[in-house]
Design a protein around this motif. Sequence first.
Motif, PDB file in Angstrom:
ATOM      1  N   MET A   1       0.850  -1.169   0.000  1.00 40.04           N
ATOM      2  CA  MET A   1       0.000   0.000   0.000  1.00 40.04           C
ATOM      3  C   MET A   1       0.898   1.235   0.000  1.00 40.04           C
ATOM      4  SD  MET A   1      -2.292   0.834   3.446  1.00 40.04           S
ATOM      5  CE  MET A   1      -1.810  -0.676   4.221  1.00 40.04           C
ATOM      6  N   ASP A   2       0.540   2.235  -0.814  1.00 37.59           N
ATOM      7  CA  ASP A   2       1.362   3.440  -0.866  1.00 37.59           C
ATOM      8  C   ASP A   2       0.980   4.409   0.258  1.00 37.59           C
ATOM      9  OD1 ASP A   2      -0.830   5.048  -1.638  1.00 37.59           O
ATOM     10  OD2 ASP A   2      -0.369   4.871  -3.772  1.00 37.59           O
ATOM     11  N   ASN A   3       1.785   5.451   0.432  1.00 35.02           N
ATOM     12  CA  ASN A   3       1.604   6.397   1.540  1.00 35.02           C
ATOM     13  C   ASN A   3       0.243   7.104   1.471  1.00 35.02           C
ATOM     14  OD1 ASN A   3       3.224   6.842   3.810  1.00 35.02           O
ATOM     15  ND2 ASN A   3       3.720   8.925   3.155  1.00 35.02           N
ATOM     16  N   LYS A   4      -0.256   7.405   0.257  1.00 35.55           N
ATOM     17  CA  LYS A   4      -1.547   8.091   0.104  1.00 35.55           C
ATOM     18  C   LYS A   4      -2.685   7.182   0.566  1.00 35.55           C
ATOM     19  CE  LYS A   4      -2.685  12.149  -1.114  1.00 35.55           C
ATOM     20  NZ  LYS A   4      -2.529  13.129  -0.066  1.00 35.55           N
ATOM     21  N   GLN A   5      -2.645   5.906   0.191  1.00 38.51           N
ATOM     22  CA  GLN A   5      -3.667   4.957   0.652  1.00 38.51           C
ATOM     23  C   GLN A   5      -3.612   4.811   2.168  1.00 38.51           C
ATOM     24  OE1 GLN A   5      -2.155   1.773  -1.857  1.00 38.51           O
ATOM     25  NE2 GLN A   5      -4.187   1.573  -2.803  1.00 38.51           N
ATOM     26  N   LEU A   6      -2.403   4.722   2.707  1.00 35.68           N
ATOM     27  CA  LEU A   6      -2.230   4.591   4.151  1.00 35.68           C
ATOM     28  C   LEU A   6      -2.781   5.822   4.870  1.00 35.68           C
ATOM     29  CD1 LEU A   6      -1.157   3.041   6.573  1.00 35.68           C
ATOM     30  CD2 LEU A   6       1.110   4.005   6.100  1.00 35.68           C
ATOM     31  N   GLU A   7      -2.511   7.020   4.332  1.00 36.79           N
ATOM     32  CA  GLU A   7      -3.058   8.243   4.925  1.00 36.79           C
ATOM     33  C   GLU A   7      -4.581   8.186   4.999  1.00 36.79           C
ATOM     34  OE1 GLU A   7      -1.835  12.017   3.292  1.00 36.79           O
ATOM     35  OE2 GLU A   7       0.283  11.479   3.500  1.00 36.79           O
ATOM     36  N   GLN A   8      -5.225   7.701   3.948  1.00 37.07           N
ATOM     37  CA  GLN A   8      -6.691   7.624   3.935  1.00 37.07           C
ATOM     38  C   GLN A   8      -7.211   6.652   4.995  1.00 37.07           C
ATOM     39  OE1 GLN A   8      -8.642   9.825   2.305  1.00 37.07           O
ATOM     40  NE2 GLN A   8      -6.618  10.687   1.913  1.00 37.07           N
ATOM     41  N   LEU A   9      -6.517   5.530   5.179  1.00 39.49           N
ATOM     42  CA  LEU A   9      -6.903   4.581   6.237  1.00 39.49           C
ATOM     43  C   LEU A   9      -6.724   5.196   7.623  1.00 39.49           C
ATOM     44  CD1 LEU A   9      -5.345   1.296   4.805  1.00 39.49           C
ATOM     45  CD2 LEU A   9      -7.786   1.876   4.953  1.00 39.49           C
ATOM     46  N   ILE A  10      -5.644   5.945   7.803  1.00 42.88           N
ATOM     47  CA  ILE A  10      -5.380   6.607   9.085  1.00 42.88           C
ATOM     48  C   ILE A  10      -6.452   7.657   9.366  1.00 42.88           C
ATOM     49  CG2 ILE A  10      -3.786   8.169  10.285  1.00 42.88           C
ATOM     50  CD1 ILE A  10      -1.496   6.566   8.836  1.00 42.88           C
ATOM     51  N   ILE A  11      -6.788   8.461   8.375  1.00 39.88           N
ATOM     52  CA  ILE A  11      -7.817   9.496   8.542  1.00 39.88           C
ATOM     53  C   ILE A  11      -9.157   8.855   8.880  1.00 39.88           C
ATOM     54  CG2 ILE A  11      -9.163  11.248   7.298  1.00 39.88           C
ATOM     55  CD1 ILE A  11      -6.433  11.980   5.887  1.00 39.88           C
ATOM     56  N   ARG A  12      -9.485   7.754   8.224  1.00 38.39           N
ATOM     57  CA  ARG A  12     -10.744   7.052   8.536  1.00 38.39           C
ATOM     58  C   ARG A  12     -10.735   6.557   9.981  1.00 38.39           C
ATOM     59  NH1 ARG A  12     -11.378   2.047   5.361  1.00 38.39           N
ATOM     60  NH2 ARG A  12     -10.560   1.078   7.225  1.00 38.39           N
ATOM     61  N   ALA A  13      -9.602   6.035  10.441  1.00 38.13           N
ATOM     62  CA  ALA A  13      -9.503   5.568  11.837  1.00 38.13           C
ATOM     63  C   ALA A  13      -9.619   6.747  12.804  1.00 38.13           C
ATOM     64  CB  ALA A  13      -8.189   4.814  12.049  1.00 38.13           C
ATOM     65  N   LEU A  14      -9.050   7.891  12.458  1.00 41.74           N
ATOM     66  CA  LEU A  14      -9.203   9.087  13.299  1.00 41.74           C
ATOM     67  C   LEU A  14     -10.667   9.528  13.341  1.00 41.74           C
ATOM     68  CD1 LEU A  14      -6.034  11.098  12.231  1.00 41.74           C
ATOM     69  CD2 LEU A  14      -6.517  10.268  14.538  1.00 41.74           C
ATOM     70  N   ASP A  15     -11.358   9.444  12.202  1.00 42.07           N
ATOM     71  CA  ASP A  15     -12.783   9.791  12.150  1.00 42.07           C
ATOM     72  C   ASP A  15     -13.608   8.881  13.051  1.00 42.07           C
ATOM     73  OD1 ASP A  15     -12.448  11.828  10.260  1.00 42.07           O
ATOM     74  OD2 ASP A  15     -12.967  10.544   8.553  1.00 42.07           O
ATOM     75  N   ASP A  16     -13.249   7.606  13.094  1.00 41.02           N
ATOM     76  CA  ASP A  16     -14.054   6.588  13.773  1.00 41.02           C
ATOM     77  C   ASP A  16     -13.748   6.441  15.266  1.00 41.02           C
ATOM     78  OD1 ASP A  16     -15.287   6.038  11.380  1.00 41.02           O
ATOM     79  OD2 ASP A  16     -14.076   4.258  10.944  1.00 41.02           O
ATOM     80  N   ASN A  17     -12.710   7.081  15.740  1.00 42.17           N
ATOM     81  CA  ASN A  17     -12.305   6.949  17.149  1.00 42.17           C
ATOM     82  C   ASN A  17     -12.227   8.330  17.774  1.00 42.17           C
ATOM     83  OD1 ASN A  17     -11.474   3.934  17.560  1.00 42.17           O
ATOM     84  ND2 ASN A  17     -10.759   4.546  15.531  1.00 42.17           N
ATOM     85  N   LYS A  18     -13.135   8.604  18.673  1.00 42.71           N
ATOM     86  CA  LYS A  18     -13.243   9.942  19.269  1.00 42.71           C
ATOM     87  C   LYS A  18     -12.400  10.110  20.527  1.00 42.71           C
ATOM     88  CE  LYS A  18     -16.122  11.043  16.115  1.00 42.71           C
ATOM     89  NZ  LYS A  18     -15.528  11.560  14.905  1.00 42.71           N
ATOM     90  N   PHE A  19     -11.845   9.009  21.047  1.00 39.07           N
ATOM     91  CA  PHE A  19     -11.035   9.070  22.266  1.00 39.07           C
ATOM     92  C   PHE A  19      -9.770   8.248  22.087  1.00 39.07           C
ATOM     93  CE2 PHE A  19     -15.410   9.692  23.464  1.00 39.07           C
ATOM     94  CZ  PHE A  19     -15.331  10.839  24.228  1.00 39.07           C
ATOM     95  N   GLY A  20      -8.726   8.636  22.801  1.00 38.08           N
ATOM     96  CA  GLY A  20      -7.479   7.895  22.750  1.00 38.08           C
ATOM     97  C   GLY A  20      -6.702   8.082  24.035  1.00 38.08           C
ATOM     98  N   SER A  21      -5.634   7.341  24.161  1.00 42.17           N
ATOM     99  CA  SER A  21      -4.737   7.435  25.314  1.00 42.17           C
ATOM    100  C   SER A  21      -3.557   8.311  24.908  1.00 42.17           C
ATOM    101  CB  SER A  21      -4.251   6.051  25.728  1.00 42.17           C
ATOM    102  OG  SER A  21      -5.339   5.256  26.104  1.00 42.17           O
TER     103      SER A  21
END
Length: 139
Positions: A1-21
């Motif tokens: 997977m290239d960096n652009k695809q990875l960025e999109q997966l990361i952004i989706r995970a940030l969208d889906d998770n409202k809390f973190g440690s």
Amino acid sequence: MDNKQLEQLIIRALDDNKFGSFGTIEEGNKPKVRYMAIFHEDLKIYLATNRKTHKVEELSNNPNAFLLLGYESGGSKDVLEIEATATVSKDEGLRTKVWNKELEPWFTGPDDPNYVILELTPTRIEYVGSDKEHGVWTP
């Protein structure tokens, strides 16, 4: 997977998770971790906090921080391990942009002098997808 695809997966995970440690380094080089609400614009991550908290003091001494999110109830099962540098934002407009009603128990409003935004600039993000996809993003 290239960096652009990875960025999109990361952004989706940030969208889906409202809390973190969120982890910082205390005096004496000891780690300190606490749960925090997460806000973001693409890969720029923001955390609302009180100016008088230990984390603000800790970041003034050592700006290195860590944010772990995902795999919790209510969020996606994707996991992000984010290494970042953190600063107290000087952008006054950001305080209004991040403000929401969920912050009302702690602050009187976006103009509350104790309300500040921590701005995290990722230096490395490790992504592990719920389907076991894996990638490491670096700027």
